[in-house]
Design a protein around this motif. Structure first.
Motif: not given
Length: 172
Positions: A27-44
């Motif tokens: 049962f091997r898999s890769v789950d990918i979730k994408r999130f958007g953020f605004s330009a004023e978001c903080p550091d990493d």
């Protein structure tokens, strides 16, 4: 929704759908979730904190799916995961970890190779920053967290696209 992040969508690469004999990879898999953020978001670090606080992060990756009030993330208790548990790594390190997990390229079905390239490896190439969740130890593992044979997690930051991508490669 965690402050500053918007879940844009998900992808799921299930090895069983690409292999002639699904028992080859369990049962091997890769789950990918994408999130958007605004330009004023903080550091990493701030982005990692927002991701950890997002309901989409509450996923056990063992069939339970996202539980908005869940206490687990992969094999770990959610409370054990903090931004400082992620290590910045280079693209080559992330590729090596994932290629070792996937196994030899020779004989890999073309459909699986294409899905991994599109959903994972191309995203690594465009990321400005890659963060890897290391082993958190037995004390962080939840009551049935040992179900995962392997668990590899990466957070990819692409500031030019205003997106972070959570990539979880796991098997059980």
């Amino acid at each position: 929704m965690a402050k500053g992040l918007v879940h844009e969508g998900s992808a799921f690469v299930n090895f069983r759908h690409h292999l002639p004999d699904p028992k080859d990879h369990g049962f091997r898999s890769v789950d990918i979730k994408r999130f958007g953020f605004s330009a004023e978001c903080p550091d990493d670090s701030g982005l990692l904190a927002a991701l950890i606080g997002h309901e989409q992060f509450r996923d056990d990756y063992a069939g339970g799916g996202v539980l908005p009030d869940g206490l687990r993330h992969g094999p770990y208790w959610l409370r054990s995961i903090t931004p400082d548990r992620y290590d910045p790594i280079r693209e080559q390190q992330a590729v090596r970890i994932l290629q070792e997990w996937v196994g030899p390229a020779r004989g890999r079905p073309a459909g699986l190779e294409a899905a991994l390239r599109r959903e994972v490896f191309d995203r690594l190439t465009t990321a400005d920053g890659i963060h890897h969740l290391g082993e958190l130890g037995a004390g962080a593992m939840h009551d049935w967290g040992g179900v995962h044979g392997e668990f590899h997690e990466f957070v990819l930051v692409d500031r030019s696209a205003g997106r972070i991508t959570l990539v979880v490669a796991a098997d059980d």
